[in-house]
Motif scaffolding. Sequence first.
Motif, PDB file in Angstrom:
ATOM      1  N   LEU A   1      -3.675   0.722   4.775  1.00 20.86           N
ATOM      2  CA  LEU A   1      -4.186   0.607   3.557  1.00 20.86           C
ATOM      3  C   LEU A   1      -3.334  -0.158   2.670  1.00 20.86           C
ATOM      4  N   ARG A   2      -1.926  -0.183   2.656  1.00 16.41           N
ATOM      5  CA  ARG A   2      -1.354  -1.003   1.710  1.00 16.41           C
ATOM      6  C   ARG A   2      -1.539  -2.615   2.082  1.00 16.41           C
ATOM      7  N   ALA A   3      -1.741  -2.884   3.476  1.00 13.29           N
ATOM      8  CA  ALA A   3      -1.943  -4.409   3.603  1.00 13.29           C
ATOM      9  C   ALA A   3      -3.405  -4.916   3.072  1.00 13.29           C
ATOM     10  N   ALA A   4      -4.244  -3.700   3.280  1.00 11.01           N
ATOM     11  CA  ALA A   4      -5.644  -4.126   2.840  1.00 11.01           C
ATOM     12  C   ALA A   4      -5.454  -4.404   1.269  1.00 11.01           C
ATOM     13  N   VAL A   5      -4.964  -3.395   0.541  1.00 16.55           N
ATOM     14  CA  VAL A   5      -5.019  -3.702  -0.876  1.00 16.55           C
ATOM     15  C   VAL A   5      -4.302  -4.768  -1.377  1.00 16.55           C
ATOM     16  N   GLU A   6      -3.156  -5.031  -0.542  1.00 17.92           N
ATOM     17  CA  GLU A   6      -2.518  -6.523  -0.884  1.00 17.92           C
ATOM     18  C   GLU A   6      -3.264  -7.634  -0.651  1.00 17.92           C
ATOM     19  N   ARG A   7      -3.927  -7.729   0.528  1.00 16.39           N
ATOM     20  CA  ARG A   7      -4.791  -8.836   0.846  1.00 16.39           C
ATOM     21  C   ARG A   7      -6.031  -9.116  -0.212  1.00 16.39           C
ATOM     22  N   CYS A   8      -6.602  -7.872  -0.577  1.00 13.87           N
ATOM     23  CA  CYS A   8      -7.608  -8.049  -1.478  1.00 13.87           C
ATOM     24  C   CYS A   8      -7.045  -8.724  -3.061  1.00 13.87           C
TER      25      CYS A   8
ATOM     26  N   THR B   1      -3.526   9.547  -2.149  1.00 10.75           N
ATOM     27  CA  THR B   1      -2.958   8.359  -1.440  1.00 10.75           C
ATOM     28  C   THR B   1      -3.607   7.159  -1.961  1.00 10.75           C
ATOM     29  N   ALA B   2      -4.841   7.164  -1.522  1.00 10.70           N
ATOM     30  CA  ALA B   2      -5.912   5.801  -1.626  1.00 10.70           C
ATOM     31  C   ALA B   2      -5.752   5.906  -3.339  1.00 10.70           C
ATOM     32  N   ASP B   3      -5.954   6.751  -4.098  1.00 10.18           N
ATOM     33  CA  ASP B   3      -5.993   6.553  -5.522  1.00 10.18           C
ATOM     34  C   ASP B   3      -4.681   5.529  -5.828  1.00 10.18           C
ATOM     35  N   ALA B   4      -3.544   6.183  -5.646  1.00 11.82           N
ATOM     36  CA  ALA B   4      -2.131   5.506  -5.995  1.00 11.82           C
ATOM     37  C   ALA B   4      -2.160   4.182  -5.537  1.00 11.82           C
ATOM     38  N   HIS B   5      -2.507   3.873  -4.421  1.00  6.59           N
ATOM     39  CA  HIS B   5      -2.502   2.381  -3.874  1.00  6.59           C
ATOM     40  C   HIS B   5      -3.635   1.713  -4.498  1.00  6.59           C
ATOM     41  N   ARG B   6      -4.695   2.144  -4.806  1.00  7.87           N
ATOM     42  CA  ARG B   6      -5.913   1.315  -5.419  1.00  7.87           C
ATOM     43  C   ARG B   6      -5.824   1.013  -6.707  1.00  7.87           C
ATOM     44  N   ASP B   7      -5.207   1.962  -7.623  1.00  6.58           N
ATOM     45  CA  ASP B   7      -5.299   2.161  -8.869  1.00  6.58           C
ATOM     46  C   ASP B   7      -5.608   0.675  -9.834  1.00  6.58           C
TER      47      ASP B   7
ATOM     48  N   ALA C   1     -14.293  -9.789  -1.858  1.00  9.08           N
ATOM     49  CA  ALA C   1     -15.515  -8.739  -1.666  1.00  9.08           C
ATOM     50  C   ALA C   1     -15.375  -8.139   0.093  1.00  9.08           C
ATOM     51  N   ARG C   2     -15.087  -9.229   0.825  1.00 12.95           N
ATOM     52  CA  ARG C   2     -15.056  -8.721   2.463  1.00 12.95           C
ATOM     53  C   ARG C   2     -13.874  -8.062   2.435  1.00 12.95           C
ATOM     54  N   ALA C   3     -12.618  -8.198   1.842  1.00 16.93           N
ATOM     55  CA  ALA C   3     -11.286  -7.697   1.964  1.00 16.93           C
ATOM     56  C   ALA C   3     -11.483  -6.288   1.217  1.00 16.93           C
ATOM     57  N   PHE C   4     -12.252  -6.056   0.222  1.00 12.90           N
ATOM     58  CA  PHE C   4     -12.550  -4.974  -0.494  1.00 12.90           C
ATOM     59  C   PHE C   4     -13.192  -3.589   0.393  1.00 12.90           C
ATOM     60  N   ARG C   5     -13.876  -4.195   1.107  1.00 10.75           N
ATOM     61  CA  ARG C   5     -14.687  -3.303   2.303  1.00 10.75           C
ATOM     62  C   ARG C   5     -13.690  -2.720   3.423  1.00 10.75           C
ATOM     63  N   GLU C   6     -12.673  -3.548   3.670  1.00  9.06           N
ATOM     64  CA  GLU C   6     -11.508  -3.077   4.477  1.00  9.06           C
ATOM     65  C   GLU C   6     -10.893  -2.238   3.760  1.00  9.06           C
ATOM     66  N   VAL C   7     -10.453  -2.185   2.368  1.00  5.44           N
ATOM     67  CA  VAL C   7      -9.694  -1.274   1.655  1.00  5.44           C
ATOM     68  C   VAL C   7     -10.355   0.000   1.803  1.00  5.44           C
TER      69      VAL C   7
END
Length: 205
Positions: free
Chosen positions: A63-70, A100-106, A83-89
């Motif tokens: 998740l951390r990697a997906a968030v950083e990439r997006c 945990t998801a909320d903390a990474h994605r805020d 948008a493609r990367a956000f689907r991975e997130v």
Amino acid sequence: MKMHDGYLALLASGGKRKLRANSLLAYGDEESRFEAAVLFHEAADIERRALSLLEHVEPETRLRAAVERCACLVMGFDVVEAARAFREVEEASAAVPQETADAHRDRLDRLYFAARQDLTEVLKRAPVLTSSRFRWEEIAETDRPRACAELDTLLQRFPGESTFHLVDAMAALGERRFDDLGRAVRRAHRLCPDNPLLRAYPCSS
């Protein structure tokens, strides 16, 4: 989990690119914003490559990697790839607890949805390009000056969208502006070197 040395080295390399990109954004001129976009794209690719080095990836690490990439793609003015990367997130978020998801994605969610809305609004002001689905050959000669103006606006606002640079290349090719053609294709290539559409254009190196 003990991290792979190569993984950590790649993340450090990506971090340096992000720092340099942010410093370039402070200048605000066209060239600096484009160079920043390239660096953010490189950092996004580094996140993907780094993750592939790990034999076992914890859900939160994924998740951390997906968030950083997006986030890198958003900061790199590339909403389409973001948008493609956000689907991975979203997929990675489903594998961890909600908090945990909320903390990474805020921060990411706010950045991403704002950028997506911004692109939507700019596209509303580009009726010639959008009605042609960005196919330059389908735009009537009489409409091409308007299309060029629309494209200039899109490139200024989203210099990280490789598709816009490819449309710029098509416009330059049609008008036999070969210097501009080479510049547009080189920019598209730097943003997305694996794009197969680049093979259709000369001056790509």
